[in-house]
Design a protein around this motif. Structure first.
Motif, PDB file in Angstrom:
ATOM      1  N   GLY A 190       0.729  -1.031   0.011  1.00 18.08           N
ATOM      2  CA  GLY A 190       0.007   0.121   0.008  1.00 18.08           C
ATOM      3  C   GLY A 190       0.920   1.398  -0.016  1.00 18.08           C
ATOM      4  N   LEU A 191       2.282   1.016   0.152  1.00 15.35           N
ATOM      5  CA  LEU A 191       3.006   2.351  -0.308  1.00 15.35           C
ATOM      6  C   LEU A 191       3.578   2.273  -1.422  1.00 15.35           C
ATOM      7  CD1 LEU A 191       5.008   2.483   3.420  1.00 15.35           C
ATOM      8  CD2 LEU A 191       2.846   3.514   2.699  1.00 15.35           C
ATOM      9  N   GLY A 192       3.122   1.833  -2.474  1.00 15.81           N
ATOM     10  CA  GLY A 192       3.532   1.872  -3.702  1.00 15.81           C
ATOM     11  C   GLY A 192       4.916   1.208  -3.811  1.00 15.81           C
ATOM     12  N   SER A 193       6.013   1.875  -4.496  1.00 13.47           N
ATOM     13  CA  SER A 193       7.393   1.336  -4.337  1.00 13.47           C
ATOM     14  C   SER A 193       8.303   1.717  -3.103  1.00 13.47           C
ATOM     15  CB  SER A 193       8.148   1.904  -5.677  1.00 13.47           C
ATOM     16  OG  SER A 193       8.335   3.255  -5.580  1.00 13.47           O
ATOM     17  N   ALA A 194       7.322   2.528  -2.222  1.00 12.51           N
ATOM     18  CA  ALA A 194       8.187   2.968  -1.071  1.00 12.51           C
ATOM     19  C   ALA A 194       8.622   1.882   0.019  1.00 12.51           C
ATOM     20  CB  ALA A 194       7.292   4.193  -0.372  1.00 12.51           C
ATOM     21  N   GLU A 195       9.560   1.946   0.790  1.00 16.05           N
ATOM     22  CA  GLU A 195      10.006   1.048   1.866  1.00 16.05           C
ATOM     23  C   GLU A 195      10.658   1.563   2.942  1.00 16.05           C
ATOM     24  OE1 GLU A 195      13.156  -2.545   2.459  1.00 16.05           O
ATOM     25  OE2 GLU A 195      12.690  -1.988   0.487  1.00 16.05           O
ATOM     26  N   ILE A 196      10.263   1.402   4.055  1.00 15.58           N
ATOM     27  CA  ILE A 196      10.688   2.008   5.418  1.00 15.58           C
ATOM     28  C   ILE A 196      11.965   1.334   5.708  1.00 15.58           C
ATOM     29  CG2 ILE A 196      10.287   2.254   7.643  1.00 15.58           C
ATOM     30  CD1 ILE A 196       7.413   1.762   7.236  1.00 15.58           C
ATOM     31  N   VAL A 197      13.166   2.106   5.714  1.00 13.76           N
ATOM     32  CA  VAL A 197      14.564   1.745   5.679  1.00 13.76           C
ATOM     33  C   VAL A 197      15.264   2.190   7.116  1.00 13.76           C
ATOM     34  CG1 VAL A 197      14.889   1.618   3.400  1.00 13.76           C
ATOM     35  CG2 VAL A 197      15.491   3.495   4.625  1.00 13.76           C
ATOM     36  N   LEU A 198      14.196   3.112   7.693  1.00 10.00           N
ATOM     37  CA  LEU A 198      14.959   3.367   9.106  1.00 10.00           C
ATOM     38  C   LEU A 198      13.913   4.095   9.853  1.00 10.00           C
ATOM     39  CD1 LEU A 198      17.421   4.021  10.539  1.00 10.00           C
ATOM     40  CD2 LEU A 198      17.551   6.464   9.618  1.00 10.00           C
ATOM     41  N   LEU A 199      13.805   3.861  11.141  1.00 10.60           N
ATOM     42  CA  LEU A 199      12.937   4.778  12.161  1.00 10.60           C
ATOM     43  C   LEU A 199      14.043   5.237  12.895  1.00 10.60           C
ATOM     44  CD1 LEU A 199      10.580   5.083  14.008  1.00 10.60           C
ATOM     45  CD2 LEU A 199      11.375   3.146  15.523  1.00 10.60           C
ATOM     46  N   VAL A 200      13.975   6.802  13.228  1.00  9.79           N
ATOM     47  CA  VAL A 200      14.725   7.552  13.991  1.00  9.79           C
ATOM     48  C   VAL A 200      13.842   7.941  15.319  1.00  9.79           C
ATOM     49  CG1 VAL A 200      15.621  10.022  14.168  1.00  9.79           C
ATOM     50  CG2 VAL A 200      15.873   8.630  11.945  1.00  9.79           C
ATOM     51  N   CYS A 201      14.147   7.755  16.333  1.00 10.26           N
ATOM     52  CA  CYS A 201      13.445   7.913  17.581  1.00 10.26           C
ATOM     53  C   CYS A 201      14.193   8.618  18.623  1.00 10.26           C
ATOM     54  CB  CYS A 201      13.098   6.534  18.156  1.00 10.26           C
ATOM     55  SG  CYS A 201      11.840   6.524  19.652  1.00 10.26           S
TER      56      CYS A 201
ATOM     57  N   VAL B 105      13.100  -3.430  11.379  1.00 13.14           N
ATOM     58  CA  VAL B 105      13.406  -2.159  10.472  1.00 13.14           C
ATOM     59  C   VAL B 105      14.630  -1.518  11.348  1.00 13.14           C
ATOM     60  CG1 VAL B 105      12.507   0.119  10.116  1.00 13.14           C
ATOM     61  CG2 VAL B 105      11.007  -1.750   9.713  1.00 13.14           C
ATOM     62  N   ASP B 106      15.660  -1.217  10.849  1.00  8.71           N
ATOM     63  CA  ASP B 106      16.746  -0.458  11.329  1.00  8.71           C
ATOM     64  C   ASP B 106      16.549   0.828  12.109  1.00  8.71           C
ATOM     65  OD1 ASP B 106      18.442  -2.600  10.464  1.00  8.71           O
ATOM     66  OD2 ASP B 106      19.338  -1.136   8.740  1.00  8.71           O
ATOM     67  N   THR B 107      17.182   0.926  13.088  1.00 10.10           N
ATOM     68  CA  THR B 107      16.731   2.098  14.080  1.00 10.10           C
ATOM     69  C   THR B 107      17.973   2.819  14.167  1.00 10.10           C
ATOM     70  OG1 THR B 107      17.254   0.852  15.952  1.00 10.10           O
ATOM     71  CG2 THR B 107      14.823   0.843  15.335  1.00 10.10           C
ATOM     72  N   PHE B 108      17.572   4.266  14.367  1.00 12.31           N
ATOM     73  CA  PHE B 108      18.665   5.109  14.999  1.00 12.31           C
ATOM     74  C   PHE B 108      17.768   5.770  16.077  1.00 12.31           C
ATOM     75  CE2 PHE B 108      20.654   9.380  15.566  1.00 12.31           C
ATOM     76  CZ  PHE B 108      22.078   9.125  15.296  1.00 12.31           C
ATOM     77  N   LEU B 109      18.389   5.368  17.272  1.00  6.62           N
ATOM     78  CA  LEU B 109      17.938   5.740  18.573  1.00  6.62           C
ATOM     79  C   LEU B 109      18.851   6.519  19.359  1.00  6.62           C
ATOM     80  CD1 LEU B 109      16.759   2.097  19.886  1.00  6.62           C
ATOM     81  CD2 LEU B 109      15.457   4.089  18.411  1.00  6.62           C
ATOM     82  N   PHE B 110      18.680   7.813  19.785  1.00  5.52           N
ATOM     83  CA  PHE B 110      19.520   8.643  20.519  1.00  5.52           C
ATOM     84  C   PHE B 110      18.703   9.249  21.875  1.00  5.52           C
ATOM     85  CE2 PHE B 110      16.959  11.219  17.554  1.00  5.52           C
ATOM     86  CZ  PHE B 110      16.843  12.456  18.116  1.00  5.52           C
TER      87      PHE B 110
END
Length: 205
Positions: A29-40, A56-61
């Protein structure tokens, strides 16, 4: 890179909109989009666990580890560039952004807000609309320009207040509208259908 359109989701809390985007991605449902990162900005937030469980890869800080917002945003920007992120999707990210990210991703950063902007910007938008006594409120997806919910509007969906409504019922319908509209808008960006001309945003059919 393995996908044609890469998005990073920024979130701070429960992650319900992140989950809606993730579910939409799994259902194409996102077309060709893919979630490659969560920033939190809250490493212990439930959204971070959602990302981990989904792979899903994360960048947590922790913002308190930095002297200035610009310092951690510079690290985020480097991570986004390394992953070749095309679009930033703010989904309950509770921090104001600086020019470090806003300028670099102008026109490629979107946010969702639970009112029909420009009405009721800022915090507690649903409560603001409820207290004001409006007959119709809704949700808005807009581009981020550095102001408080001031960016050009990409899409809106109206949610009426019913005669026998409660605030909880209204909130539930607004959140349901968010989960429907946000993935749709992301798919428009992935398909190259969003054209921005100043404050006018056109979605090609």
């Amino acid at each position: 890179m393995s996908c044609s359109y890469r998005i990073a989701v920024f979130a701070s809390g429960q992650g319900s909109n992140f989950q809606a985007l993730l579910d939409a991605s799994r259902a194409a449902g996102l077309g060709s989009a893919e979630i490659v990162l969560l920033v939190c900005d809250k490493p212990l937030a439930p959204v971070a666990e959602r990302a981990r469980q989904a792979g899903v890869d994360t960048f947590l800080f922790n913002p308190k580890d930095y002297e200035r917002r610009e310092d951690y945003e510079a690290e985020i920007a480097a991570e986004l560039e390394r992953r070749e992120v095309d679009l930033i999707v703010l989904a309950g990210y509770m921090r104001l952004l600086t020019a470090v990210l806003v300028d670099r991703y102008m026109g490629r950063m979107i946010n969702i807000h639970p009112s029909l902007l420009p009405a009721f910007p800022g915090k507690n938008a649903i409560g603001q609309a409820w207290d004001y006594g409006v007959k119709v409120t809704g949700v808005t997806v807009h581009l981020v320009d550095g102001g408080m919910d001031t960016g050009p509007v990409v899409a809106q969906e109206a949610v009426p207040l019913l005669a026998d409504d409660s605030l909880d019922a209204l909130e539930e319908r607004i959140h349901a509208a968010e989960k429907k509209l946000y993935p749709q808008v992301v798919s428009w960006f992935a398909e190259g259908r969003v054209i921005v001309d100043g404050r006018k945003v056109t979605v090609l059919q």
